[in-house]
Design a protein around this motif. Structure first.
Motif, PDB file in Angstrom:
ATOM      1  N   PHE A 102       0.851  -1.133   0.153  1.00 40.53           N
ATOM      2  CA  PHE A 102       0.024   0.022   0.182  1.00 40.53           C
ATOM      3  C   PHE A 102       0.796   1.141   0.169  1.00 40.53           C
ATOM      4  O   PHE A 102       1.857   1.329   0.791  1.00 40.53           O
ATOM      5  CB  PHE A 102      -0.991  -0.001   1.285  1.00 40.53           C
ATOM      6  CG  PHE A 102      -1.663   1.219   1.445  1.00 40.53           C
ATOM      7  CD1 PHE A 102      -2.700   1.617   0.804  1.00 40.53           C
ATOM      8  CD2 PHE A 102      -1.224   2.081   2.359  1.00 40.53           C
ATOM      9  CE1 PHE A 102      -3.260   2.962   0.983  1.00 40.53           C
ATOM     10  CE2 PHE A 102      -1.814   3.567   2.773  1.00 40.53           C
ATOM     11  CZ  PHE A 102      -2.678   3.732   1.901  1.00 40.53           C
ATOM     12  N   VAL A 103       0.526   2.170  -0.634  1.00 41.44           N
ATOM     13  CA  VAL A 103       1.039   3.483  -0.764  1.00 41.44           C
ATOM     14  C   VAL A 103       0.372   4.691  -0.354  1.00 41.44           C
ATOM     15  O   VAL A 103       0.533   5.411   0.543  1.00 41.44           O
ATOM     16  CB  VAL A 103       1.645   3.820  -2.298  1.00 41.44           C
ATOM     17  CG1 VAL A 103       2.238   5.304  -2.323  1.00 41.44           C
ATOM     18  CG2 VAL A 103       2.700   2.862  -2.671  1.00 41.44           C
ATOM     19  N   ALA A 104      -1.035   4.853  -1.160  1.00 42.55           N
ATOM     20  CA  ALA A 104      -1.728   5.994  -0.700  1.00 42.55           C
ATOM     21  C   ALA A 104      -3.242   5.532  -1.070  1.00 42.55           C
ATOM     22  O   ALA A 104      -3.377   4.823  -2.175  1.00 42.55           O
ATOM     23  CB  ALA A 104      -1.210   7.181  -1.430  1.00 42.55           C
ATOM     24  N   ARG A 105      -4.015   6.230  -0.569  1.00 42.72           N
ATOM     25  CA  ARG A 105      -5.537   6.094  -0.725  1.00 42.72           C
ATOM     26  C   ARG A 105      -6.273   7.358  -0.514  1.00 42.72           C
ATOM     27  O   ARG A 105      -6.025   7.982   0.431  1.00 42.72           O
ATOM     28  CB  ARG A 105      -6.041   4.803   0.341  1.00 42.72           C
ATOM     29  CG  ARG A 105      -7.325   4.003  -0.323  1.00 42.72           C
ATOM     30  CD  ARG A 105      -7.782   3.216   0.895  1.00 42.72           C
ATOM     31  NE  ARG A 105      -8.747   2.439   0.531  1.00 42.72           N
ATOM     32  CZ  ARG A 105      -9.459   1.462   1.150  1.00 42.72           C
ATOM     33  NH1 ARG A 105      -8.884   1.400   2.650  1.00 42.72           N
ATOM     34  NH2 ARG A 105     -10.614   0.693   0.806  1.00 42.72           N
ATOM     35  N   LYS A 106      -7.361   7.466  -1.312  1.00 43.14           N
ATOM     36  CA  LYS A 106      -8.078   8.535  -1.210  1.00 43.14           C
ATOM     37  C   LYS A 106      -9.603   8.082  -1.387  1.00 43.14           C
ATOM     38  O   LYS A 106     -10.062   7.523  -2.091  1.00 43.14           O
ATOM     39  CB  LYS A 106      -7.736   9.876  -2.311  1.00 43.14           C
ATOM     40  CG  LYS A 106      -8.527  11.108  -2.127  1.00 43.14           C
ATOM     41  CD  LYS A 106      -8.046  12.129  -3.253  1.00 43.14           C
ATOM     42  CE  LYS A 106      -8.629  13.390  -2.821  1.00 43.14           C
ATOM     43  NZ  LYS A 106      -8.288  13.911  -1.556  1.00 43.14           N
ATOM     44  N   PHE A 107     -10.190   8.448  -0.182  1.00 40.51           N
ATOM     45  CA  PHE A 107     -11.713   8.020  -0.226  1.00 40.51           C
ATOM     46  C   PHE A 107     -12.700   9.191  -0.875  1.00 40.51           C
ATOM     47  O   PHE A 107     -12.340  10.425  -0.970  1.00 40.51           O
ATOM     48  CB  PHE A 107     -12.055   7.960   1.383  1.00 40.51           C
ATOM     49  CG  PHE A 107     -11.336   6.750   2.103  1.00 40.51           C
ATOM     50  CD1 PHE A 107     -11.664   5.606   2.033  1.00 40.51           C
ATOM     51  CD2 PHE A 107     -10.195   7.006   2.491  1.00 40.51           C
ATOM     52  CE1 PHE A 107     -10.984   4.368   2.580  1.00 40.51           C
ATOM     53  CE2 PHE A 107      -9.428   6.069   3.329  1.00 40.51           C
ATOM     54  CZ  PHE A 107     -10.082   4.769   3.299  1.00 40.51           C
ATOM     55  N   SER A 108     -13.777   8.550  -1.054  1.00 40.26           N
ATOM     56  CA  SER A 108     -15.019   9.423  -1.820  1.00 40.26           C
ATOM     57  C   SER A 108     -15.133  10.621  -0.854  1.00 40.26           C
ATOM     58  O   SER A 108     -15.366  11.653  -1.482  1.00 40.26           O
ATOM     59  CB  SER A 108     -16.157   8.593  -2.074  1.00 40.26           C
ATOM     60  OG  SER A 108     -16.803   8.226  -0.999  1.00 40.26           O
ATOM     61  N   GLY A 109     -15.028  10.611   0.301  1.00 37.63           N
ATOM     62  CA  GLY A 109     -15.461  11.876   1.220  1.00 37.63           C
ATOM     63  C   GLY A 109     -14.168  12.807   1.211  1.00 37.63           C
ATOM     64  O   GLY A 109     -14.309  13.998   1.709  1.00 37.63           O
ATOM     65  N   GLY A 110     -13.018  12.448   0.453  1.00 40.22           N
ATOM     66  CA  GLY A 110     -11.858  13.402   0.503  1.00 40.22           C
ATOM     67  C   GLY A 110     -10.889  13.046   1.478  1.00 40.22           C
ATOM     68  O   GLY A 110      -9.611  13.636   1.287  1.00 40.22           O
ATOM     69  N   SER A 111     -10.925  12.230   2.396  1.00 39.36           N
ATOM     70  CA  SER A 111     -10.027  12.182   3.265  1.00 39.36           C
ATOM     71  C   SER A 111      -8.832  10.898   2.658  1.00 39.36           C
ATOM     72  O   SER A 111      -9.044  10.524   1.583  1.00 39.36           O
ATOM     73  CB  SER A 111     -10.571  11.193   4.604  1.00 39.36           C
ATOM     74  OG  SER A 111     -10.904   9.803   4.241  1.00 39.36           O
ATOM     75  N   THR A 112      -7.355  11.124   3.063  1.00 42.45           N
ATOM     76  CA  THR A 112      -6.432  10.557   2.639  1.00 42.45           C
ATOM     77  C   THR A 112      -6.013   9.452   3.606  1.00 42.45           C
ATOM     78  O   THR A 112      -5.777   9.856   4.689  1.00 42.45           O
ATOM     79  CB  THR A 112      -5.465  11.135   1.922  1.00 42.45           C
ATOM     80  OG1 THR A 112      -5.066  12.346   2.771  1.00 42.45           O
ATOM     81  CG2 THR A 112      -6.213  11.942   0.744  1.00 42.45           C
ATOM     82  N   ASN A 113      -5.039   8.619   2.955  1.00 46.22           N
ATOM     83  CA  ASN A 113      -4.278   7.690   4.042  1.00 46.22           C
ATOM     84  C   ASN A 113      -2.915   7.477   3.059  1.00 46.22           C
ATOM     85  O   ASN A 113      -2.845   7.155   1.924  1.00 46.22           O
ATOM     86  CB  ASN A 113      -4.807   6.519   4.714  1.00 46.22           C
ATOM     87  CG  ASN A 113      -4.091   5.884   5.746  1.00 46.22           C
ATOM     88  OD1 ASN A 113      -3.241   6.453   6.366  1.00 46.22           O
ATOM     89  ND2 ASN A 113      -4.508   4.507   5.762  1.00 46.22           N
ATOM     90  N   TYR A 114      -1.660   7.218   4.076  1.00 46.52           N
ATOM     91  CA  TYR A 114      -0.439   7.076   3.260  1.00 46.52           C
ATOM     92  C   TYR A 114       0.458   6.314   4.240  1.00 46.52           C
ATOM     93  O   TYR A 114       0.149   5.874   5.200  1.00 46.52           O
ATOM     94  CB  TYR A 114       0.507   8.611   3.305  1.00 46.52           C
ATOM     95  CG  TYR A 114       0.053   9.723   2.427  1.00 46.52           C
ATOM     96  CD1 TYR A 114       0.056   9.452   0.959  1.00 46.52           C
ATOM     97  CD2 TYR A 114      -1.132  10.662   2.813  1.00 46.52           C
ATOM     98  CE1 TYR A 114      -0.421  10.686   0.181  1.00 46.52           C
ATOM     99  CE2 TYR A 114      -1.478  11.443   2.013  1.00 46.52           C
ATOM    100  CZ  TYR A 114      -1.176  11.401   0.564  1.00 46.52           C
ATOM    101  OH  TYR A 114      -1.852  12.568  -0.092  1.00 46.52           O
ATOM    102  N   ALA A 115       1.191   5.370   3.406  1.00 46.82           N
ATOM    103  CA  ALA A 115       2.185   4.504   4.025  1.00 46.82           C
ATOM    104  C   ALA A 115       3.124   5.362   4.710  1.00 46.82           C
ATOM    105  O   ALA A 115       3.361   6.350   4.432  1.00 46.82           O
ATOM    106  CB  ALA A 115       2.706   3.498   3.196  1.00 46.82           C
ATOM    107  N   ASP A 116       3.657   4.818   5.909  1.00 40.50           N
ATOM    108  CA  ASP A 116       4.577   5.473   6.632  1.00 40.50           C
ATOM    109  C   ASP A 116       5.816   5.819   5.712  1.00 40.50           C
ATOM    110  O   ASP A 116       6.314   6.921   6.112  1.00 40.50           O
ATOM    111  CB  ASP A 116       4.876   5.032   7.790  1.00 40.50           C
ATOM    112  CG  ASP A 116       3.707   4.949   9.142  1.00 40.50           C
ATOM    113  OD1 ASP A 116       4.022   3.869   9.959  1.00 40.50           O
ATOM    114  OD2 ASP A 116       3.094   5.585   8.945  1.00 40.50           O
TER     115      ASP A 116
END
Length: 116
Positions: A47-61
């Motif tokens: 996993f590298v990065a993810r963006k949800f439909s609501g706009g929030s994001t998540n990134y690998a450390d």
């Protein structure tokens, strides 16, 4: 049906930058989330990065502070801006999309090589 096409990979020196693009057939609004993953030979997809439909994001450390995921809804395109690249970032990068509870779609991948 759903097609995801990545582009923008290439060869760069350590410390350089690249921007990956993922063109998606249909509207990005149809998906719960869009993301980027990467894989090197002999290892599991990471996993590298993810963006949800609501706009929030998540990134690998490992990429926090260096990579940014964004989207252009009008162009049905998701981007991954990669800065301060390191040799350990070398991998095939895959775009993915999630729809509903059971459907996940993947692109064919684009090669990123970072030389030292």
């Amino acid at each position: 049906q759903v097609q995801l096409v990545e582009s923008g990979g290439g060869l760069v020196q350590a410390g350089g930058s690249l921007r990956l693009s993922c063109v998606v057939s249909g509207s990005i609004f149809s998906f719960n989330a869009m993301g980027w993953y990467r894989q090197v030979p002999g290892k599991q997809r990471e996993f590298v990065a993810r963006k949800f439909s609501g706009g929030s994001t998540n990134y690998a450390d490992s990429v926090k502070g260096r990579f940014t995921i964004s989207r252009d809804n009008a162009k049905n395109t998701v981007y991954l801006q990669m800065n301060s690249l390191k040799p350990e970032d070398t991998a095939v990068y895959y775009c993915n999309a999630e729809k509903g509870l059971d459907y996940v779609f993947w692109g064919q991948g684009t090669q990123v090589t970072v030389s030292s």
